[in-house]
Design a protein around this motif. Structure first.
Motif, PDB file in Angstrom:
ATOM      1  N   GLU A 134     -64.528  17.195  11.495  1.00 54.24           N
ATOM      2  CA  GLU A 134     -63.946  18.156  10.792  1.00 54.24           C
ATOM      3  C   GLU A 134     -63.260  17.801   9.392  1.00 54.24           C
ATOM      4  N   ALA A 135     -62.429  16.812   9.712  1.00 54.48           N
ATOM      5  CA  ALA A 135     -61.584  16.218   8.403  1.00 54.48           C
ATOM      6  C   ALA A 135     -62.555  15.619   7.487  1.00 54.48           C
ATOM      7  N   ALA A 136     -63.780  14.854   8.153  1.00 55.04           N
ATOM      8  CA  ALA A 136     -64.485  14.151   7.342  1.00 55.04           C
ATOM      9  C   ALA A 136     -65.525  15.129   6.534  1.00 55.04           C
ATOM     10  N   VAL A 137     -66.237  15.940   7.304  1.00 55.70           N
ATOM     11  CA  VAL A 137     -67.237  16.802   6.767  1.00 55.70           C
ATOM     12  C   VAL A 137     -66.729  17.745   6.148  1.00 55.70           C
ATOM     13  N   GLY A 138     -66.049  18.507   6.734  1.00 56.36           N
ATOM     14  CA  GLY A 138     -65.398  19.999   6.369  1.00 56.36           C
ATOM     15  C   GLY A 138     -64.375  19.752   5.168  1.00 56.36           C
ATOM     16  N   ALA A 139     -63.298  18.958   5.231  1.00 54.55           N
ATOM     17  CA  ALA A 139     -62.548  18.798   4.189  1.00 54.55           C
ATOM     18  C   ALA A 139     -63.017  17.670   2.997  1.00 54.55           C
ATOM     19  N   GLY A 140     -63.736  16.881   3.459  1.00 61.74           N
ATOM     20  CA  GLY A 140     -64.449  15.868   2.363  1.00 61.74           C
ATOM     21  C   GLY A 140     -65.658  15.912   1.726  1.00 61.74           C
ATOM     22  N   VAL A 141     -66.763  16.071   2.549  1.00 57.76           N
ATOM     23  CA  VAL A 141     -68.102  15.899   1.971  1.00 57.76           C
ATOM     24  C   VAL A 141     -68.571  17.486   1.731  1.00 57.76           C
ATOM     25  N   THR A 142     -68.032  18.482   2.325  1.00 58.38           N
ATOM     26  CA  THR A 142     -68.589  19.851   2.124  1.00 58.38           C
ATOM     27  C   THR A 142     -68.083  20.298   0.459  1.00 58.38           C
ATOM     28  N   SER A 143     -66.626  20.018   0.698  1.00 52.75           N
ATOM     29  CA  SER A 143     -65.821  20.469  -0.702  1.00 52.75           C
ATOM     30  C   SER A 143     -66.401  19.600  -1.968  1.00 52.75           C
ATOM     31  N   VAL A 144     -66.769  18.151  -1.752  1.00 46.67           N
ATOM     32  CA  VAL A 144     -67.566  17.561  -2.950  1.00 46.67           C
ATOM     33  C   VAL A 144     -68.780  18.161  -3.118  1.00 46.67           C
ATOM     34  N   LEU A 145     -69.482  18.277  -2.087  1.00 46.64           N
ATOM     35  CA  LEU A 145     -70.633  19.002  -2.427  1.00 46.64           C
ATOM     36  C   LEU A 145     -70.622  20.410  -3.244  1.00 46.64           C
ATOM     37  N   PHE A 146     -69.575  21.372  -3.028  1.00 50.86           N
ATOM     38  CA  PHE A 146     -69.307  22.434  -3.448  1.00 50.86           C
ATOM     39  C   PHE A 146     -68.830  22.195  -5.149  1.00 50.86           C
ATOM     40  N   PHE A 147     -67.984  21.110  -5.360  1.00 49.80           N
ATOM     41  CA  PHE A 147     -67.639  20.649  -6.701  1.00 49.80           C
ATOM     42  C   PHE A 147     -68.802  20.502  -7.453  1.00 49.80           C
TER      43      PHE A 147
END
Lengths: 92, 324
Positions: free
Chosen positions: A55-68
């Protein structure tokens, strides 16, 4: 510990509601990031560290970066762009 | 024998008329065809103009003035009431369903059956993995994990189809898009680069640790792969595409995904075949707790981790540039 869990759950609900109510998309994504972070802490308290790491790696990291990246592509972060425009204009 | 004819007579003949038309001397239509110029009556009276203007304003009001449009306001009211009713109905239905759920932690729950008991009691002897979760997802339920890895691969293919930018040069090419995209970003940011230089090795090392210890401690292929992918994305953001393309291109991605998925498929097919026919698989389980133990779980973890890490990086590269 019980009180801590309740505080975290309340934060989770507040985050989930304020994602949809915030006017600016950038703020929405930041709140969504914090939602994922709180969720990962809750996973640890529920004794499933596997999910917490993911969750920390995908939810907070990668997904948010993709959103940005997506916001940048659709020019939704316009205010900052305009500020930059003004700066470059004044430099000229 | 040809003879000379005077200019006037030549002009009247078809051949002559054609020549003159070609040279632009004379237009055969002028004077022959009745042509009326499109002259509009421009002198409209003041009254007509005012009437016309009022009509336009009235139409605009009818179309855009939603406050006076009865039908529109009625629809708005109906829409709000209907939306509220739908939400309330759904909430009530879900709450009623929740009330019928069995209590948390009760021993009579349907989840507490012999399958879970078997996993917990015999998991370590069967799979050799100390971490029961990894033993479950990569041994008992390995076929599900194979499907998940394939789903990730298909997701990358879909993003590739949607976002692929094949143009090599000129406007709209991948390099041009990337430059336009990162135009307002600081180039070679000192703070970001220093932070990335310190952090990225540790992040990737931690990811590798999580993958390799998937059968001993919490974590596994997916978590470790996601951590490595996040580290790669940080590196890419700090140093740009030139640095990452030295070791990661579309070809690398293709080969890593292909090799990892096919190895997973072959290894698991072999173990399923031997398991279904009650044959000896010949893969030693080792002593539980060692790093080289639990049979196929370690290589499968590495495969899943590679696929996930590559997928995360490929997503970001495709979103930024339309290629990698």
């Amino acid at each position: 510990m019980q009180i801590f869990q309740y505080i975290l759950l309340a934060f989770l609900v507040i985050c989930a509601v304020s994602v949809s109510f915030s006017k600016r998309l950038l703020n929405s994504i930041l709140i969504f990031m914090s939602y994922s972070l709180i969720m990962s802490i809750i996973w640890i308290l529920l004794e499933s560290p596997d999910l917490a790491i993911t969750e920390a790696a995908v939810g907070a990291g990668v997904t948010s970066v993709l959103f940005f990246a997506t916001l940048k592509k659709i020019h939704a972060m316009r205010e900052e762009d305009e500020e930059d425009h003004e700066q470059t204009d004044s430099r000229r | 024998m040809s003879r000379l004819i005077p200019e006037d007579e030549y002009g009247k003949r078809p051949v002559g008329a054609f020549h003159q038309w070609m040279d632009g001397v004379r237009d055969p239509y002028t004077g022959n065809v009745e042509v009326r110029t499109d002259v509009r009556q421009e002198e409209e009276s003041e009254e007509q103009l005012r009437e016309y203007q009022e009509e336009v304003v009235g139409v605009i009001r009818k179309v855009h003035d939603t406050a006076n449009n009865n039908q529109y306001t009625l629809f708005r009211k109906f829409y709000r009431v209907a939306a509220l009713l739908c939400c309330l109905t759904l909430t009530v239905m879900l709450l009623i369903t929740v009330a019928y759920l069995p209590p948390v932690g009760s021993t009579d729950n349907p989840a507490h059956n012999e399958v879970a008991a078997k996993y917990i009691e015999d998991g370590m002897q069967d799979t050799g993995a100390v971490n029961i979760v990894t033993g479950m997802i990569l041994d008992y339920r390995a076929f599900d994990t194979f499907g998940e890895s394939n789903v990730l691969f298909i997701a990358t293919c879909t993003v590739l189809i949607l976002m692929r930018n094949d143009k090599k040069k000129g406007r709209g090419s991948a390099e041009e898009e990337e430059r336009r995209d990162s135009f307002y970003e600081p180039k070679s940011d000192r703070i970001l680069q220093t932070a990335a230089m310190i952090l990225v090795p540790f992040i990737i090392l931690f990811g590798i640790y999580v993958i390799l210890n998937g059968h001993l401690s919490p974590g596994g292929g997916f978590s470790g792969g996601a951590i490595i992918g996040a580290g790669l994305i940080l590196y890419l953001n700090a140093f740009g595409f030139e640095k990452t393309e030295r070791f990661f291109t579309a070809k690398t991605y293709k080969w890593i995904s292909f090799c990892a998925l096919s190895f997973y498929c072959i290894a698991k097919s072999y173990s399923f075949y031997t398991g279904a026919h009650h044959l000896e698989s010949g893969i030693p389980l080792g002593t539980p707790g060692d790093i080289l133990s639990s049979g196929l779980i370690l290589p499968l973890n590495i495969c899943v981790g590679l696929v996930v890490a590559c997928t995360m990086y490929a997503f970001f590269a495709l979103f930024r540039k339309g290629g990698f």
